[in-house]
Design a protein around this motif. Sequence first.
Motif, PDB file in Angstrom:
ATOM      1  N   UNK A 187      60.031 -16.395 -29.958  1.00 19.82           N
ATOM      2  CA  UNK A 187      59.336 -17.587 -29.478  1.00 19.82           C
ATOM      3  C   UNK A 187      59.862 -17.929 -28.094  1.00 19.82           C
ATOM      4  N   UNK A 188      58.958 -18.015 -27.126  1.00 19.38           N
ATOM      5  CA  UNK A 188      59.364 -18.361 -25.767  1.00 19.38           C
ATOM      6  C   UNK A 188      60.032 -19.736 -25.769  1.00 19.38           C
ATOM      7  N   UNK A 189      61.218 -19.815 -25.201  1.00 22.35           N
ATOM      8  CA  UNK A 189      61.953 -21.083 -25.175  1.00 22.35           C
ATOM      9  C   UNK A 189      63.074 -21.143 -26.193  1.00 22.35           C
ATOM     10  N   UNK A 190      63.104 -20.207 -27.135  1.00 28.75           N
ATOM     11  CA  UNK A 190      64.186 -20.155 -28.117  1.00 28.75           C
ATOM     12  C   UNK A 190      65.234 -19.169 -27.609  1.00 28.75           C
ATOM     13  N   UNK A 191      66.303 -19.721 -27.010  1.00 29.55           N
ATOM     14  CA  UNK A 191      67.368 -18.892 -26.478  1.00 29.55           C
ATOM     15  C   UNK A 191      68.410 -18.584 -27.534  1.00 29.55           C
ATOM     16  N   UNK A 192      69.527 -18.034 -27.093  1.00 32.24           N
ATOM     17  CA  UNK A 192      70.565 -17.592 -28.015  1.00 32.24           C
ATOM     18  C   UNK A 192      71.120 -18.734 -28.846  1.00 32.24           C
ATOM     19  N   UNK A 193      71.402 -19.871 -28.187  1.00 24.57           N
ATOM     20  CA  UNK A 193      71.982 -21.023 -28.899  1.00 24.57           C
ATOM     21  C   UNK A 193      70.991 -21.592 -29.902  1.00 24.57           C
ATOM     22  N   UNK A 194      69.733 -21.778 -29.469  1.00 24.14           N
ATOM     23  CA  UNK A 194      68.722 -22.336 -30.365  1.00 24.14           C
ATOM     24  C   UNK A 194      68.424 -21.381 -31.514  1.00 24.14           C
ATOM     25  N   UNK A 195      68.440 -20.084 -31.231  1.00 25.86           N
ATOM     26  CA  UNK A 195      68.206 -19.086 -32.284  1.00 25.86           C
ATOM     27  C   UNK A 195      69.244 -19.238 -33.399  1.00 25.86           C
ATOM     28  N   UNK A 196      70.511 -19.341 -33.012  1.00 24.49           N
ATOM     29  CA  UNK A 196      71.573 -19.483 -34.005  1.00 24.49           C
ATOM     30  C   UNK A 196      71.420 -20.780 -34.790  1.00 24.49           C
ATOM     31  N   UNK A 197      70.981 -21.834 -34.112  1.00 24.08           N
ATOM     32  CA  UNK A 197      70.771 -23.113 -34.798  1.00 24.08           C
ATOM     33  C   UNK A 197      69.627 -23.005 -35.792  1.00 24.08           C
ATOM     34  N   UNK A 198      68.563 -22.312 -35.383  1.00 29.57           N
ATOM     35  CA  UNK A 198      67.430 -22.085 -36.289  1.00 29.57           C
ATOM     36  C   UNK A 198      67.891 -21.298 -37.513  1.00 29.57           C
TER      37      UNK A 198
END
Length: 369
Positions: A187-198
């Motif tokens: 998903x565009x906008x989901x970086x490394x930090x947000x990915x881990x949070x997801x």
Amino acid sequence: MEVPELPLRKIIHVDMDAFYASVAQLDDPSLVGKPIAVGGSGRRGVVSAASYEARKFGVRSAMAGALAAKLCPELIFVKTNFERYKEISDKVRKVFFEYTDLVEPLSLDEAYLDVTENKKGNPSASLIAQDIRAKIKKRTGLNASAGISINKFIAKVASDVNKPNGQKTVPPEEVLEFLEALDIKKFYGVGKVMKEKMYRHGIYTGLDLKGKSLEFLEEHFGKSGGYYYNIVRGIHTSQVKSERTRKSLAAERTFNENISSEIFMLEKLEHIADEVERRLKKSNVAGKTVTLKIKYSDFTLQTRSKTLALYIADKHLIMETVKELLFQEGMKNSVRLLGISMSNLNNDKKEVLKVSEEKKYDVQLKLEF
């Protein structure tokens, strides 16, 4: 599957393949097929771009050059050449404008196009994308990939599916299926930090994301929660903007050796202010807010800002505020990067948009995409 009723747009996202590296290989055929990195050489070098051959070894943009060389011992470093990139980018954009005036550049190597109504009278956005990619290849010798869909978000994600030198169309009736199957990191906008949070919340795919309520997403992801709730349902109303208002203007420098004296910092800041003044005058704007950016040797970043009563664009006036900000407090460490930015610019006119008449779509219709 139910898709919300939204304005029908036919959006193409065009992305040049490994642009900087491909330009280097175009200009020096001996580099074709070899792993190359643009920039990155030197003790503090950072890779600006990598060829697909280098990416197989894990070399990526924004990676330290030393690490890139370790991952790929055969890596060839080449210098950046922004004049050449700009020259080719201009040729690419001329191709875009042969099809539509609704072109929103994101950088030298990518742009959104709204071809809902286009200069060729072609109802198929997919065929238009094919034509554009073929013309780019013929006129520049470079390959481009494209994503085609009903909004900017999906087109951006789709352009990465069949890279390099390919394209992906996601028509209205396939939007939800495409998003539900999508890995969340895609998903565009989901970086490394947000990915881990997801991941911590059990969200690994679009379908997982869609299963979360708006309240849950807002609770755990704040203001971004509503954004994620909408995009996984194919809702993204941002229009292709042919004119964009600049919000800020900046220049910065990374140094080969750390600087520990304010006197040396002032000398460097004078040169940076020269560049900021040049860019302000070129854009015919002035700003009220001056921001000093400092990155220390331990990579911590600090910004200090001051908003003035009047708009300024003169180097000497900018430096007066920069000096005040610099001596506002003592240095916590030696410095590896300095930057100056101007914001709160006097160009806050409303963006000029050319938007075609909105139409509605129904998933039962087999629209030409």
